[in-house]
Design an enzyme around this catalytic site. Structure first.
Site, short mmCIF file in Angstrom:
data_model
loop_
_atom_site.label_atom_id
_atom_site.label_comp_id
_atom_site.label_asym_id
_atom_site.label_seq_id
_atom_site.Cartn_x
_atom_site.Cartn_y
_atom_site.Cartn_z
N LYS A 22 65.01 -12.00 42.15
CA LYS A 22 64.79 -12.49 43.52
C LYS A 22 63.34 -12.29 43.93
O LYS A 22 62.70 -13.22 44.44
CB LYS A 22 65.69 -11.71 44.50
N ASN A 23 62.82 -11.10 43.70
CA ASN A 23 61.48 -10.80 44.19
C ASN A 23 60.39 -11.54 43.42
O ASN A 23 59.25 -11.62 43.87
CB ASN A 23 61.22 -9.30 44.16
N ARG A 93 61.63 -11.42 55.67
CA ARG A 93 60.24 -10.98 55.76
C ARG A 93 59.34 -11.62 54.72
O ARG A 93 58.15 -11.82 54.96
CB ARG A 93 60.18 -9.47 55.59
N CYS A 117 62.60 -3.82 59.93
CA CYS A 117 63.96 -4.09 59.47
C CYS A 117 64.65 -2.76 59.26
O CYS A 117 64.08 -1.71 59.54
CB CYS A 117 63.95 -4.93 58.21
N ARG A 122 57.56 -1.56 58.22
CA ARG A 122 57.01 -2.58 57.32
C ARG A 122 55.84 -3.40 57.91
O ARG A 122 55.97 -4.59 58.24
CB ARG A 122 58.13 -3.50 56.83
N PRO A 123 54.69 -2.76 58.01
CA PRO A 123 53.51 -3.45 58.55
C PRO A 123 52.94 -4.51 57.59
O PRO A 123 53.32 -4.54 56.42
CB PRO A 123 52.49 -2.31 58.72
N ASP A 125 49.37 -5.07 57.68
CA ASP A 125 47.92 -4.89 57.83
C ASP A 125 47.16 -5.18 56.53
O ASP A 125 46.05 -5.73 56.56
CB ASP A 125 47.60 -3.48 58.33
N LEU A 126 47.75 -4.85 55.38
CA LEU A 126 47.03 -5.07 54.12
C LEU A 126 46.93 -6.56 53.78
O LEU A 126 45.93 -7.01 53.21
CB LEU A 126 47.71 -4.31 52.97
N ASP A 308 63.75 0.26 45.59
CA ASP A 308 64.92 -0.63 45.64
C ASP A 308 66.09 -0.12 44.80
O ASP A 308 67.17 -0.72 44.82
CB ASP A 308 64.53 -2.05 45.19
N VAL A 330 58.06 5.39 49.47
CA VAL A 330 57.58 4.02 49.71
C VAL A 330 58.01 3.54 51.09
O VAL A 330 57.17 3.20 51.93
CB VAL A 330 58.06 3.06 48.59
N ARG A 400 72.14 -11.72 49.99
CA ARG A 400 70.70 -12.05 49.97
C ARG A 400 70.11 -11.84 48.58
O ARG A 400 69.16 -12.52 48.21
CB ARG A 400 69.93 -11.15 50.95
C1 UD1 Z 1 58.56 -5.67 48.24
C2 UD1 Z 1 59.98 -6.03 47.88
C3 UD1 Z 1 60.92 -4.96 48.39
C4 UD1 Z 1 60.51 -3.59 47.88
C5 UD1 Z 1 59.03 -3.32 48.15
C6 UD1 Z 1 58.53 -2.05 47.47
C7 UD1 Z 1 59.92 -8.45 47.88
C8 UD1 Z 1 60.36 -9.70 48.53
N1 UD1 Z 1 60.30 -7.31 48.48
O1 UD1 Z 1 58.50 -5.62 49.65
O2 UD1 Z 1 62.24 -5.28 47.91
O3 UD1 Z 1 61.27 -2.60 48.53
O4 UD1 Z 1 58.23 -4.41 47.65
O5 UD1 Z 1 58.71 -2.14 46.10
O6 UD1 Z 1 59.31 -8.44 46.84
N2 UD1 Z 1 52.56 -1.56 53.56
C9 UD1 Z 1 51.56 -1.34 54.47
N3 UD1 Z 1 50.84 -2.41 54.90
C10 UD1 Z 1 51.06 -3.68 54.44
C11 UD1 Z 1 52.07 -3.88 53.48
C12 UD1 Z 1 52.82 -2.79 53.06
O7 UD1 Z 1 51.34 -0.22 54.91
O8 UD1 Z 1 50.36 -4.61 54.86
C13 UD1 Z 1 53.37 -0.41 53.11
C14 UD1 Z 1 54.86 -0.60 53.38
O9 UD1 Z 1 55.21 -0.19 54.69
C15 UD1 Z 1 55.48 0.26 52.32
C16 UD1 Z 1 54.54 0.11 51.14
O10 UD1 Z 1 53.30 -0.35 51.69
O11 UD1 Z 1 55.49 1.62 52.73
C17 UD1 Z 1 55.00 -0.85 50.08
O12 UD1 Z 1 55.39 -2.07 50.69
P1 UD1 Z 1 55.28 -3.46 49.95
O13 UD1 Z 1 55.07 -3.21 48.50
O14 UD1 Z 1 54.28 -4.31 50.65
O15 UD1 Z 1 56.71 -4.07 50.20
P2 UD1 Z 1 57.09 -5.58 50.38
O16 UD1 Z 1 56.14 -6.45 49.63
O17 UD1 Z 1 57.33 -5.85 51.82
#
Ligand code: UD1
Length: 423
Positions: A22-23, A93, A117, A122-123, A125-126, A308, A330, A400
């Protein structure tokens, strides 16, 4: 609405085939629909509501998507829309993936700001920082992210965040950088198998990405990307979930279509917990040789133990003898499933981002509720191992991300039925 009714206690035995990831398919479909100049064909695409939701987002932008058997035919159109509205983005998302590709291709994007969620805030910002480094002007107003750039320009970007690398930000910025002018270097890139698969797909479209699978990606921008054909990598989390299901039911299950390097951290922990894994050419045979042992697990970005799989391993440890701990590094709030497992007789206590699990001899069937995708998965797996009947409600969360989960489980000896309910 629907629920699962599970009669627990059956030993799982036989072979189960893992579906496409899926991812991986979500960002790959985005790249195909927005960045490509002609049709792409994706094989091994799981039939999941998340894939349908994303297809609706991409069709809203002007792409045309057809599913035939397990393949998606994705036709991008020339005149694309640049707005991904709230009504669609709020359902998933991962819709944020369209942000970078839209700016790269059309010079502008308007994407609803994704909310939090059940697994935490789940920000994004990056994602925004990465696009700004590529020269985009990004503004957040009235619930939307607006991004604009005549042509993105290659740059050096560090995407290592507070919780380590971000899968989503790496994918978003990498997709955007493929069409930027000049070279982009992403430091602190995520290395998950699905990020690897996306990068391979982009290169097959004509992108020039080096360092795939490492934490430094070098992307030389190109002018155009072309449609291509790609077979999506198998789903490591689905595989891990079936491995845990086999382990918890004293089972003997061959999980087909997964490679050891996709799932090293989970395999290691299962072995530590007393499970036997025998790898062969096309998969792994999982057998439970007797008593499950308590272990300590800490989640981390790949190649660490995936967040996950945290809920599923908690289910397993709830019936392992001794005291286990899980540290969630995470998504630090991701423990809603603990309370539901406790309703089934588990003994789990939470403190901040840590959980303390004292193994019990068995779980008892109970009515429980899925709060998110993986939290739903552990309740199904726990229900299979428990004595008596478990009903899992809100299974739309499970749909999902797991293709035909009840069919696959019933094929290997489970007793699980999908039932319509009024609420
Ligand atoms: C993806 C996966 C999700 C998995 C997660 C971590 C998909 C569709 N979803 O979610 O199933 O749980 O990776 O392996 O692939 N963060 C920030 N700022 C940002 C983005 C992320 O601080 O802009 C933080 C998040 O809050 C979290 C960490 O970075 O603590 C990792 O998140 P991220 O790898 O971005 O998760 P997703 O891509 O949303």
């Amino acid at each position: 609405m629907q629920k699962f009714v599970i009669n627990g206690g059956n030993r799982l035995e036989g072979k189960v085939k893992i579906s496409g990831s899926k991812n991986a398919v979500l960002p790959i479909a985005v790249a195909a629909a927005i960045l490509g100049d002609n049709v792409s064909v994706l094989h091994n695409v799981p039939n999941l509501t998340d894939v349908n939701t994303l297809s609706a987002v991409l069709e809203g932008l002007g792409a045309s998507i057809t599913r035939k058997n397990g393949s998606l035919y994705i036709e991008p159109i020339n005149r694309m829309e640049y707005e991904a509205p709230y009504d669609l983005v709020r359902k998933m998302r991962a819709s944020i993936y369209v942000l970078g590709p839209l700016v790269a291709k059309l010079g502008r994007a308007k994407v609803s700001f994704p909310g939090g969620c059940a697994i935490g805030p789940r920000p994004v910002d990056l994602h925004i920082k990465g696009l700004e480094h590529l020269g985009a002007k990004v503004e957040v107003k009235k619930g939307y992210i607006y991004a604009q750039a005549e042509r993105l320009k290659g740059s050096k970007i560090d995407l290592f965040g507070q919780h380590g690398p971000s899968v989503g930000a790496t994918a978003n910025v990498m997709m955007a950088a493929t069409l930027a002018e000049g070279t982009t270097i992403i430091k602190g890139a995520a290395r998950e198998p699905h990020v690897y698969d996306l990068a391979q797909f982009l290169n097959a479209m004509g992108a020039d990405i080096k360092g795939i699978g490492t934490s430094t990606l070098t992307i030389n921008g190109v002018k155009q990307l072309y449609g291509t054909e790609h077979t999506v990598i198998s789903d490591d989390i689905e595989a891990g979930t079936f491995m845990v299901a086999a382990a918890m039911t004293n089972g003997d299950v061959s999980v087909e279509g997964i490679k050891p390097q996709q799932i090293t951290a989970v395999s290691k922990k299962l072995i530590d917990a007393g499970i036997q894994l025998d790898w062969y050419d096309t998969g792994v045979r999982v057998t439970n040789l007797g008593e499950l042992k308590a272990i300590d697990v800490t989640t981390a970005p790949f190649p660490g133990f995936p967040t996950d799989m945290q809920a599923q391993i908690m289910g397993l440890l709830s019936i392992a003898s001794g005291k286990s701990t899980i540290t969630e590094n995470v998504h630090t709030d991701r423990f809603i499933h603990a309370a539901e497992l406790n309703r089934m007789g588990a003994n789990i206590k939470l403190k901040g981002s840590k959980s303390f699990i004292r193994g019990v001899p068995y779980l008892s069937g109970a009515p429980v509720m899925a709060s998110d995708l993986r939290a739903g998965a552990v309740l199904v797996v726990a229900g299979l191992a428990a004595t008596g009947e478990t009903t899992v409600s809100r299974i739309y969360h499970i749909d999902r991300g797991y293709e035909e989960i009840e069919k696959k489980l019933n094929n290997i000896g489970a007793d699980i039925e999908r039932v319509n309910t009024d609420i």
